[in-house]
Design an enzyme around this catalytic site. Sequence first.
Site, PDB file in Angstrom:
ATOM      1  N   ASP A 167       4.846  -2.873  -7.099  1.00  0.00           N
ATOM      2  CA  ASP A 167       4.119  -1.747  -6.514  1.00  0.00           C
ATOM      3  C   ASP A 167       4.371  -0.468  -7.308  1.00  0.00           C
ATOM      4  OD1 ASP A 167       3.507  -3.611  -4.518  1.00  0.00           O
ATOM      5  OD2 ASP A 167       5.204  -2.995  -3.291  1.00  0.00           O
ATOM      6  N   LYS A 212      10.647 -10.200 -18.743  1.00  0.00           N
ATOM      7  CA  LYS A 212      10.013 -10.288 -20.069  1.00  0.00           C
ATOM      8  C   LYS A 212       9.056  -9.129 -20.328  1.00  0.00           C
ATOM      9  CE  LYS A 212       8.418 -14.465 -19.328  1.00  0.00           C
ATOM     10  NZ  LYS A 212       9.017 -14.849 -18.043  1.00  0.00           N
ATOM     11  N   GLY A 253       0.815  -1.205   0.000  1.00  0.00           N
ATOM     12  CA  GLY A 253       0.000   0.000   0.000  1.00  0.00           C
ATOM     13  C   GLY A 253       0.850   1.258   0.000  1.00  0.00           C
TER      14      GLY A 253
END
Length: 355
Positions: A295, A267, A43
């Site tokens: 994130d 990738k 978060g």
Amino acid sequence: MSSQTIAVIGGLDADLIMIASRIPDCGESVLANEYLEALGGKGANSAIATYRTCHKKPLRGSDVCDNMSSNGRVIPNTEELTNDDSAEDQIRVKMIGAVGDDRYGDKFIVELKKNGIDTSSIVTVPNTRSSICFVMVEHLTRENRCLFTLGATAAWKREDFANAEQLGGGTRPALVVAQMEIDRDVVETMVETAGKAGIDFCLNAAPATPIGKQFYRHLTHLLVNESEAAIMTGRDRDEVNEGTWSTIAREFLDHGVKNVVITLGAKGAFYANATGSGRCPAFDVAVEDTTGAGDTFTGAYASDYLRQKASGTWDIRSAVCRANKAAAITIQSVGAQNGIPWADEIENFNAPTSP
């Protein structure tokens, strides 16, 4: 564009990082080369990434703001922040999370404020520890493994997100970004509340926990890596590969998700929505630590979506390729938050793509 709020709902973890020559096997002890402590949590990392990736880096000082107005609006510290962002054009980012009444709780609030985040909806849970994450990083490959406790993050209940205003900490957000660090039932409630209220929702399904298929129709964006895609669809990990990316994305789209992104590490990332699908390559950079890369990708993708939407457009490929750049910058630094780039750093990034 007019000022809009992205609400990031998720965990705030204190990261305790060990860097070693290799990850220990079962029952084995390995001497670490280095020990670090840093603030993290999916978060908190995503909130900082969301803010930074749509604002230019301050030219002087490290504090983005001194305080907040009564309605949670970021008040820039004009002595510290000198860039081209105007108050009317800023995307505001509000962190909705929980910390314990320990030595990490106050640190989170201070650090998030320095990064322009509205912290007015972070609650301190008494007699509770903040979430802790142990991160083991392999020195040679820079790959990591994480083990975490929920701590104060477990305090959230379904009734905390029963209406649209609760999703934004008292105000209706333009976009909600969430992860699966919070209990699945609570996340499902968030998703359903947002869907019924017509609020865009971006779910980074990490750590992966399958949600009810009836909730997918409320998701504007679903972001997963290959391991998470396997868990969310009931596959073995080796069943998620170049030959099945499109099939897996189509399954999510058929359940009602509007946009699907499968991040692929070195990738790049595969994307799909009603207008098409494809792969954006990764970038060839020296990897120091992959912690927080997902994130950062989430935050960069979310901020670009809102910026595009405000201008009346949506090009998912452009957002994914930009998020790949942000993640590539992040993994060149140790620690989840240290290397998260600002908007101008992304624009100036220049590295060759990987095959």
